[in-house]
Design an enzyme around this catalytic site. Structure first.
Site, PDB file in Angstrom:
ATOM      1  N   LEU A  34       0.826  -1.225   0.000  1.00  0.00           N
ATOM      2  CA  LEU A  34       0.000   0.000   0.000  1.00  0.00           C
ATOM      3  C   LEU A  34       0.854   1.266   0.000  1.00  0.00           C
ATOM      4  O   LEU A  34       0.400   2.323   0.440  1.00  0.00           O
ATOM      5  CB  LEU A  34      -0.977   0.002   1.188  1.00  0.00           C
ATOM      6  CG  LEU A  34      -1.987  -1.161   1.212  1.00  0.00           C
ATOM      7  CD1 LEU A  34      -2.841  -1.095   2.488  1.00  0.00           C
ATOM      8  CD2 LEU A  34      -2.901  -1.126  -0.017  1.00  0.00           C
ATOM      9  N   ASN A  36       1.786   2.984  -2.521  1.00  0.00           N
ATOM     10  CA  ASN A  36       1.347   3.968  -3.523  1.00  0.00           C
ATOM     11  C   ASN A  36      -0.067   3.632  -3.991  1.00  0.00           C
ATOM     12  O   ASN A  36      -0.409   3.817  -5.157  1.00  0.00           O
ATOM     13  CB  ASN A  36       2.340   3.956  -4.696  1.00  0.00           C
ATOM     14  CG  ASN A  36       2.151   5.136  -5.620  1.00  0.00           C
ATOM     15  OD1 ASN A  36       1.630   6.174  -5.214  1.00  0.00           O
ATOM     16  ND2 ASN A  36       2.544   4.977  -6.868  1.00  0.00           N
ATOM     17  N   SER A 126       8.300  -2.373 -19.594  1.00  0.00           N
ATOM     18  CA  SER A 126       7.902  -1.078 -20.143  1.00  0.00           C
ATOM     19  C   SER A 126       8.616  -0.827 -21.458  1.00  0.00           C
ATOM     20  O   SER A 126       9.738  -1.296 -21.670  1.00  0.00           O
ATOM     21  CB  SER A 126       8.301  -0.005 -19.134  1.00  0.00           C
ATOM     22  OG  SER A 126       8.280   1.268 -19.717  1.00  0.00           O
ATOM     23  N   THR A 128      10.002   1.648 -22.008  1.00  0.00           N
ATOM     24  CA  THR A 128      11.168   2.450 -21.646  1.00  0.00           C
ATOM     25  C   THR A 128      12.472   1.701 -21.957  1.00  0.00           C
ATOM     26  O   THR A 128      13.514   2.329 -22.172  1.00  0.00           O
ATOM     27  CB  THR A 128      11.100   2.862 -20.150  1.00  0.00           C
ATOM     28  OG1 THR A 128      12.030   3.905 -19.914  1.00  0.00           O
ATOM     29  CG2 THR A 128      11.387   1.707 -19.213  1.00  0.00           C
ATOM     30  N   TYR A 151      14.985   4.080 -12.807  1.00  0.00           N
ATOM     31  CA  TYR A 151      13.743   3.333 -13.008  1.00  0.00           C
ATOM     32  C   TYR A 151      13.834   2.489 -14.281  1.00  0.00           C
ATOM     33  O   TYR A 151      13.576   1.280 -14.277  1.00  0.00           O
ATOM     34  CB  TYR A 151      12.540   4.294 -13.107  1.00  0.00           C
ATOM     35  CG  TYR A 151      11.342   3.660 -13.750  1.00  0.00           C
ATOM     36  CD1 TYR A 151      10.528   2.791 -13.023  1.00  0.00           C
ATOM     37  CD2 TYR A 151      11.034   3.868 -15.101  1.00  0.00           C
ATOM     38  CE1 TYR A 151       9.448   2.166 -13.627  1.00  0.00           C
ATOM     39  CE2 TYR A 151       9.963   3.244 -15.707  1.00  0.00           C
ATOM     40  CZ  TYR A 151       9.170   2.402 -14.961  1.00  0.00           C
ATOM     41  OH  TYR A 151       8.108   1.773 -15.569  1.00  0.00           O
ATOM     42  N   LYS A 155      14.005  -1.861 -14.992  1.00  0.00           N
ATOM     43  CA  LYS A 155      13.193  -2.701 -15.889  1.00  0.00           C
ATOM     44  C   LYS A 155      14.106  -3.535 -16.801  1.00  0.00           C
ATOM     45  O   LYS A 155      13.841  -4.707 -17.070  1.00  0.00           O
ATOM     46  CB  LYS A 155      12.232  -1.843 -16.723  1.00  0.00           C
ATOM     47  CG  LYS A 155      11.114  -1.209 -15.908  1.00  0.00           C
ATOM     48  CD  LYS A 155      10.152  -2.250 -15.340  1.00  0.00           C
ATOM     49  CE  LYS A 155       9.168  -1.669 -14.347  1.00  0.00           C
ATOM     50  NZ  LYS A 155       8.377  -2.666 -13.616  1.00  0.00           N
TER      51      LYS A 155
HETATM   52  C1  UD1 Z   1       7.177   7.332 -18.417  1.00  0.00           C
HETATM   53  C2  UD1 Z   1       8.144   6.225 -18.711  1.00  0.00           C
HETATM   54  C3  UD1 Z   1       7.488   4.888 -18.617  1.00  0.00           C
HETATM   55  C4  UD1 Z   1       6.917   4.735 -17.251  1.00  0.00           C
HETATM   56  C5  UD1 Z   1       5.934   5.850 -17.004  1.00  0.00           C
HETATM   57  C6  UD1 Z   1       5.452   5.688 -15.568  1.00  0.00           C
HETATM   58  C7  UD1 Z   1       9.947   6.755 -20.210  1.00  0.00           C
HETATM   59  C8  UD1 Z   1      10.364   6.897 -21.613  1.00  0.00           C
HETATM   60  N1  UD1 Z   1       8.695   6.398 -20.042  1.00  0.00           N
HETATM   61  O1  UD1 Z   1       6.271   7.409 -19.488  1.00  0.00           O
HETATM   62  O2  UD1 Z   1       8.405   3.858 -18.795  1.00  0.00           O
HETATM   63  O3  UD1 Z   1       6.317   3.488 -17.121  1.00  0.00           O
HETATM   64  O4  UD1 Z   1       6.552   7.113 -17.188  1.00  0.00           O
HETATM   65  O5  UD1 Z   1       5.244   6.860 -14.940  1.00  0.00           O
HETATM   66  O6  UD1 Z   1      10.692   6.948 -19.297  1.00  0.00           O
HETATM   67  N2  UD1 Z   1       3.635  15.399 -20.584  1.00  0.00           N
HETATM   68  C9  UD1 Z   1       3.350  16.745 -20.652  1.00  0.00           C
HETATM   69  N3  UD1 Z   1       2.913  17.380 -19.522  1.00  0.00           N
HETATM   70  C10 UD1 Z   1       2.738  16.735 -18.322  1.00  0.00           C
HETATM   71  C11 UD1 Z   1       3.024  15.332 -18.271  1.00  0.00           C
HETATM   72  C12 UD1 Z   1       3.486  14.707 -19.418  1.00  0.00           C
HETATM   73  O7  UD1 Z   1       3.489  17.371 -21.701  1.00  0.00           O
HETATM   74  O8  UD1 Z   1       2.360  17.361 -17.333  1.00  0.00           O
HETATM   75  C13 UD1 Z   1       4.085  14.697 -21.800  1.00  0.00           C
HETATM   76  C14 UD1 Z   1       5.459  14.076 -21.678  1.00  0.00           C
HETATM   77  O9  UD1 Z   1       6.444  14.982 -22.073  1.00  0.00           O
HETATM   78  C15 UD1 Z   1       5.323  12.895 -22.634  1.00  0.00           C
HETATM   79  C16 UD1 Z   1       3.851  12.523 -22.577  1.00  0.00           C
HETATM   80  O10 UD1 Z   1       3.192  13.636 -22.020  1.00  0.00           O
HETATM   81  O11 UD1 Z   1       5.596  13.301 -23.936  1.00  0.00           O
HETATM   82  C17 UD1 Z   1       3.589  11.292 -21.709  1.00  0.00           C
HETATM   83  O12 UD1 Z   1       4.203  11.489 -20.443  1.00  0.00           O
HETATM   84  P1  UD1 Z   1       3.960  10.508 -19.215  1.00  0.00           P
HETATM   85  O13 UD1 Z   1       2.498  10.280 -19.048  1.00  0.00           O
HETATM   86  O14 UD1 Z   1       4.727  11.054 -18.060  1.00  0.00           O
HETATM   87  O15 UD1 Z   1       4.557   9.121 -19.684  1.00  0.00           O
HETATM   88  P2  UD1 Z   1       6.017   8.746 -20.266  1.00  0.00           P
HETATM   89  O16 UD1 Z   1       7.020   9.768 -19.902  1.00  0.00           O
HETATM   90  O17 UD1 Z   1       5.840   8.438 -21.701  1.00  0.00           O
END
Ligand code: UD1
Length: 343
Positions: A34, A36, A126, A128, A151, A155
């Site tokens: 628990l 998170n 992932s 990633t 992180y 993985k």
């Molecule tokens: C990341 C990780 C992924 C992980 C996941 C868990 C990488 C490449 N990917 O996903 O492995 O499982 O986080 O948290 O490390 N964005 C905005 N504004 C925001 C938030 C996000 O513009 O406030 C954009 C980001 O720049 C990105 C997209 O939205 O382009 C998705 O972001 P996010 O949802 O954080 O996922 P990832 O970064 O792809």
């Protein structure tokens, strides 16, 4: 009824998977510390399926604790291992926490599996692990690039540990699932994503901004080499994703594959930019999302989307929901949280 251990079972993707496992007739035992997630997730699972899964509050770093659970359920046939720390940014300043939580836990489970005759483990990996792929859409045999965060490194190491254990002829099978970007919530809005504090991921930030909890969304960069300049991801519906776990578990336990280790991309195959996602959310819900363009976020990949043909062909699994319907499900969940006075 086959018994499955689900680690981290009250988490976001895991709780949706527990629903699908129970709907498919599996009996589920959850272990979760628990750290998170919230115990009330069990109420949501029970409302949807009519069955409350068995629950043990435990950290999987506690190997003797896990042993006790396995001793009291000697008929567990398979494990789905979700429990992990997952905040990319946090992992940079708390690397040892990430290595302990994500690596020691997997070793504990793999060491215990032979002792209790557990046949297989499905592992949450992932996209990633690909970093920025050279070729898109990315296939499972694309090279693994140096990780950009602790992180991401966990993985990659997790995958290597499983590969080496299987190579050493340990008596179990494994399916590694590489998730792209899971979003959305169960269509009943009884379970969904519950971020702790300010959301780091895009969709919870979008729904909280639409709800007025956040003033505006920051779009991290519009100068990438993409059609509209914002990053591209493959956003996959969480229920579609959950269903793939049931298929993977059936496949391992019923010996449908001769392979002891298989790896599958779980994505839609469609790339969507951040700006497209905002527009799609607004179209589907009729609610505006105030946003501003800011600088790039460190460590972000420019563009990545899956080639899901391996999962489509071999598992007979395909992502079905559209991004628009999925964003509406995320919005319905956000509205439910508001009704409950949570967010
Ligand atoms: C990341 C990780 C992924 C992980 C996941 C868990 C990488 C490449 N990917 O996903 O492995 O499982 O986080 O948290 O490390 N964005 C905005 N504004 C925001 C938030 C996000 O513009 O406030 C954009 C980001 O720049 C990105 C997209 O939205 O382009 C998705 O972001 P996010 O949802 O954080 O996922 P990832 O970064 O792809």
């Amino acid at each position: 009824m086959k018994k499955i251990l689900v680690t981290g079972g009250t988490g976001y993707i895991a709780s949706h998977t527990v629903v699908e496992l129970q709907n498919a007739g599996y009996e589920v035992i959850i272990i979760d510390n628990l750290s998170n997630s919230n115990i009330e997730v069990l109420d949501g699972i029970e409302k949807i399926t009519g069955v409350r899964p068995a629950f043990v509050e435990l950290d999987i770093n506690d190997r003797e604790g896990v042993r006790n659970v396995l001793e009291s359920h000697p008929d567990i046939k398979g494990i789905i291992h979700f429990a992990a720390s997952k905040a990319v940014g946090e992992s940079v300043y708390k690397p040892l926490l990430y290595y302990r939580n994500n690596i020691v836990t997997l070793i504990n489970l793999l060491e215990l599996m032979p002792e209790f005759g557990i046949d297989g483990i499905v592992f949450s990996s992932s996209c990633t692990v690909y970093g920025q792929p050279d070729i898109l859409p990315v296939t499972e045999d694309a090279p693994i690039k140096p990780a950009l965060s602790p992180y991401g490194n966990t993985k990659q190491i997790n995958e290597e540990i499983i590969r080496d254990a299987i190579h050493a002829d340990m008596p179990f099978k494994s399916i590694i699932l590489r998730y792209f970007n899971p979003i959305g919530a169960h269509p009943t809005a009884e379970i969904g994503e519950l971020p702790n504090g300010v959301p780091q991921n895009l969709v919870p930030f979008v729904t909280q901004t639409a709800m007025g909890i956040r003033k505006e969304l920051s779009v991290f960069g519009d100068d990438y080499d993409t059609p509209d300049g914002s990053c591209i991801r493959d956003y996959i519906n969480v229920v579609d994703l959950a269903k793939a776990h049931v298929i993977a578990m059936d496949r391992m336990l019923e010996g449908k594959s001769a392979e002891k280790l298989e790896v599958f991309n779980l994505g839609t195959g469609i790339g969507v930019s951040v700006l497209e996602l905002i527009r799609t959310f607004e179209k589907g819900t009729g609610v505006k999302v105030p946003y501003k363009i800011v600088g790039r976020r460190e460590g972000d990949i420019e563009k990545v989307w899956a080639n899901p043909e391996h999962a489509n062909g071999v598992l007979g699994w395909t992502a079905k929901e559209t991004v628009e319907d999925t964003l509406v499900s995320a919005w319905n969940w956000q509205k439910r949280l508001r009704e409950r006075g949570i967010q």
